[in-house]
Enzyme design. Structure first.
Site, PDB file in Angstrom:
ATOM      1  N   ILE A   1       5.672   7.090   0.470  1.00  0.00           N
ATOM      2  CA  ILE A   1       6.496   7.021   2.009  1.00  0.00           C
ATOM      3  C   ILE A   1       7.542   5.757   1.649  1.00  0.00           C
ATOM      4  CG2 ILE A   1       5.148   8.372   3.127  1.00  0.00           C
ATOM      5  CD1 ILE A   1       4.587   5.948   5.016  1.00  0.00           C
TER       6      ILE A   1
ATOM      7  N   ASN B   1      -3.055  -2.454  -8.026  1.00  0.00           N
ATOM      8  CA  ASN B   1      -3.111  -4.008  -7.226  1.00  0.00           C
ATOM      9  C   ASN B   1      -4.632  -4.068  -6.974  1.00  0.00           C
ATOM     10  OD1 ASN B   1      -0.464  -3.305  -6.982  1.00  0.00           O
ATOM     11  ND2 ASN B   1      -0.526  -3.016  -4.792  1.00  0.00           N
TER      12      ASN B   1
ATOM     13  N   HIS C   1      -6.237   2.738  -6.155  1.00  0.00           N
ATOM     14  CA  HIS C   1      -5.327   3.570  -6.385  1.00  0.00           C
ATOM     15  C   HIS C   1      -4.219   3.076  -7.389  1.00  0.00           C
ATOM     16  CE1 HIS C   1      -3.822   0.872  -2.969  1.00  0.00           C
ATOM     17  NE2 HIS C   1      -2.735   1.003  -3.341  1.00  0.00           N
TER      18      HIS C   1
END
Length: 115
Positions: A32, A87, A100
């Protein structure tokens, strides 16, 4: 019992998001707040791993499935050229303790995104 992750809540339909791909074990959403023209997140449905280091040690097949889906998505959305970023830890911007991967593509250059 801990609160479900934001990713689990997306899968349940509690948080609106554009799911762009899904397999039995992995799904991908459009970010987003994109950092590149193409910015997709590839997420395992299992919440058993805090980061990619634990995932690689505990379930290398799941990690391979994530990378394979990232490659397919990049071919479809970013003309095949992409960066795949995991990350790991708060110092790397990991605000959600869950594995992720970021698929970044489209107009990337050597200097973009610190690369």
């Amino acid at each position: 019992m801990s609160e479900p992750s934001v990713f689990t809540r997306i899968l349940r339909g509690e948080i609106p998001s554009e799911i762009v791909a899904e397999t039995e074990n992995v799904f991908a959403i459009r970010d987003i707040s994109p950092q590149a023209p193409v910015h997709l997140l590839v997420i395992p449905k299992s919440e058993g791993f805090r980061d990619v280091v634990e995932l690689a040690a505990g379930d290398p097949a799941l990690l391979a499935e994530m990378v394979g889906l990232a490659n397919s998505l990049a071919a479809e959305h970013a003309d095949g050229d992409f960066r795949l970023i995991f990350n790991t830890g708060p110092g790397a911007g990991q605000t959600v303790s869950h594995v992720h991967a970021h698929v970044l593509g489209g107009g990337l250059s050597e200097g973009s995104l610190g690369g």
